[in-house]
Design a protein around this motif. Structure first.
Motif, mmCIF file in Angstrom:
data_model
loop_
_atom_site.group_PDB
_atom_site.id
_atom_site.type_symbol
_atom_site.label_atom_id
_atom_site.label_comp_id
_atom_site.label_asym_id
_atom_site.label_seq_id
_atom_site.Cartn_x
_atom_site.Cartn_y
_atom_site.Cartn_z
ATOM 1 N N CYS A 9 -36.778 101.523 -11.660
ATOM 2 C CA CYS A 9 -37.524 102.213 -10.607
ATOM 3 C C CYS A 9 -36.822 102.036 -9.258
ATOM 4 N N ALA A 13 -33.328 105.917 -10.326
ATOM 5 C CA ALA A 13 -34.490 106.242 -11.157
ATOM 6 C C ALA A 13 -35.482 107.109 -10.395
ATOM 7 N N SER A 14 -35.684 106.812 -9.119
ATOM 8 C CA SER A 14 -36.621 107.601 -8.316
ATOM 9 C C SER A 14 -36.206 109.064 -8.263
ATOM 10 N N ILE A 17 -36.752 110.659 -11.691
ATOM 11 C CA ILE A 17 -38.181 110.866 -11.931
ATOM 12 C C ILE A 17 -38.687 112.080 -11.150
ATOM 13 N N ILE A 32 -42.821 105.430 -16.515
ATOM 14 C CA ILE A 32 -41.920 104.664 -15.660
ATOM 15 C C ILE A 32 -42.175 103.191 -15.937
ATOM 16 N N SER A 34 -40.729 99.143 -15.347
ATOM 17 C CA SER A 34 -39.851 98.288 -14.561
ATOM 18 C C SER A 34 -40.400 96.867 -14.566
ATOM 19 N N LYS A 39 -43.944 98.958 -8.064
ATOM 20 C CA LYS A 39 -43.020 100.006 -7.640
ATOM 21 C C LYS A 39 -43.244 101.275 -8.460
ATOM 22 N N CYS A 40 -43.474 101.112 -9.749
ATOM 23 C CA CYS A 40 -43.753 102.262 -10.619
ATOM 24 C C CYS A 40 -45.051 102.948 -10.199
ATOM 25 N N LEU A 43 -44.655 105.019 -7.011
ATOM 26 C CA LEU A 43 -43.985 106.295 -7.249
ATOM 27 C C LEU A 43 -44.904 107.266 -7.983
ATOM 28 N N LYS A 44 -45.652 106.757 -8.948
ATOM 29 C CA LYS A 44 -46.625 107.600 -9.658
ATOM 30 C C LYS A 44 -47.634 108.208 -8.675
ATOM 31 N N THR A 56 -47.269 104.339 -16.250
ATOM 32 C CA THR A 56 -46.438 103.234 -15.765
ATOM 33 C C THR A 56 -46.643 102.015 -16.653
#
Length: 399
Positions: A9, A13-14, A17, A32, A34, A39-40, A43-44, A56
């Motif tokens: 992540c 990866a970001s 994604i 996702i 990690s 962090k996942c 981002l979600k 995640t």
């Protein structure tokens, strides 16, 4: 169309994604995973609401059994390994155990030795073929797009390619005296190692930063570039017809080189553990912890990258020169996906490579490098998904 498990992540990866979510016809669901689940989740939360369903999970990618458990739970069509190259083999073992397709962006590197090469992953060729699954190695830009560029040149413009120079230029400015544009630990291990290039059937080793050239890059201008070892040289030497020499050059500014030399001189780039207050620490890993996170450079970085390949060879008995490259703007990348161009140029090809496997466009079983597949659909996808390429049939050559 299918499901992808994305391990990692960070900055690359970001981007991948974000691009998977843009390509929801192929990526119906993603997970996702990690070491740091928060962090996942962050981002979600940014991406939720689109057509791609996002899950995640927390995972230790060094632990094959944990990866197997997560694969069995989520049942993805492909595992996209966007974590660290130290973890490649553990994740490949999990994919083999669950008969799941695999993709990464960088080849395996032992944690205790600054040496990266394909031999460890190539040893899985027969196992993956027998399992009926695909491992796609190095689906980033270099390696990755540079390998596809080579296959495209070979298919369309050459009977034989004799010379390849891969040129990677970053003219971005992030404003820090010293920072790395991708994982500091991997970046510093790579550039402080001895260089090498392939010529006349053998490897020629050089001292770190020993060979320097100046090149006038389109849309960027003149930049100092230095010869490094890079993994795609190893596979291209086997898969490109007529090859006599392959070299890889990357640009560095004087501030970066001066800081790096100082850090080397005081032992901060060492990967040998030392005793510190009763604990074992690796100096380079400590340095990584105090340097700016590459994922934080996006809003600060201005300028462009230029990455491509210059080819020389023969077609119908005549000498041919050909240069194909991409120019990427840091600020445009940040506006689109919140990342600078170094992460963008690696994350986009990761998504495209996974798409090629998931939709059956690339459908060979075993372990493969990028240049071993038909390059045309990948080249078309680069134009569609944000990395358009430019051709030059009379390029300036590197001496």
């Amino acid at each position: 169309m299918g499901k992808a498990l994305i391990i990692g992540c960070g900055g690359v990866a970001s981007v991948a994604i974000h691009k998977c979510c843009q390509n929801s016809e192929v990526f119906k669901e993603i997970m996702i995973a990690s070491r740091t689940k928060s962090k996942c989740d962050d981002l979600k939360n940014k991406l939720d609401g689109g057509r791609t369903i996002i899950h995640t999970a927390q995972i230790d990618a060094d632990n094959t059994e944990e990866v197997i458990e997560l694969i069995n739970k989520f049942k993805p069509d492909i595992v996209m390994n966007l974590a660290l190259p130290y973890q490649d083999l553990a994740i490949m073992e999990a994919c083999l155990a669950t008969k799941t397709n695999y993709l990464d962006t960088a080849n395996y590197e032992p944690l205790d030795t600054a040496k990266f090469e394909y031999k460890w992953q190539w040893d899985y060729r027969e196992k993956f073929e027998k399992a009926g699954i695909t491992a796609l190695l190095g689906s980033g830009f270099d390696p990755g797009v540079t390998s596809v560029f080579s296959a495209y040149a070979q298919k369309h413009y050459f009977d034989e390619i004799n010379y390849i120079d891969i040129l990677d230029a970053n003219a971005g400015d992030h404003g820090y005296p010293f920072a790395t544009n991708f994982n500091p630990e991997i970046n510093i291990r790579e550039v402080s190692a001895k260089g090498s290039y392939w010529e006349d059937g053998r490897w020629i080793e050089t001292e770190p930063m020993e060979i320097k050239r100046v090149y006038n890059f389109p849309q960027i201008g003149e930049k100092d570039m230095y010869l490094l070892h890079h993994e795609e040289l190893e596979s291209l030497a086997l898969n490109i017809k007529g090859i006599k020499r392959i070299r890889f050059f990357m640009t560095f500014g004087q501030s970066y080189l001066t800081h790096l030399k100082c850090l080397e001189n005081v032992g901060m780039t060492s990967i040998e553990p030392i005793e510190y207050q009763g604990m074992k620490i690796v100096p380079l890993q400590f340095l990584k912890a105090v340097l700016p996170d590459p994922a934080s450079l996006g809003p600060r970085t201005k300028g462009k990258t230029n990455i491509g390949c210059i080819f020389q060879g023969k077609k119908d008995g005549k000498d041919v020169k050909y240069y194909v490259y991409n120019v990427c703007d840091h600020e445009e990348c940040y506006r689109e996906v919140g990342s600078q161009a170094i992460s963008y140029t690696t994350g986009v090809p990761a998504m495209i490579g996974a798409m090629m496997i998931m939709n059956g466009t690339w459908n060979k079983k075993g372990v493969f490098n990028m240049e071993e597949f038909d390059p045309d659909p990948f080249m078309d996808a680069l134009n569609e998904w944000g990395l358009p390429w430019i051709e030059d049939f009379d390029p300036l050559l590197v001496d």
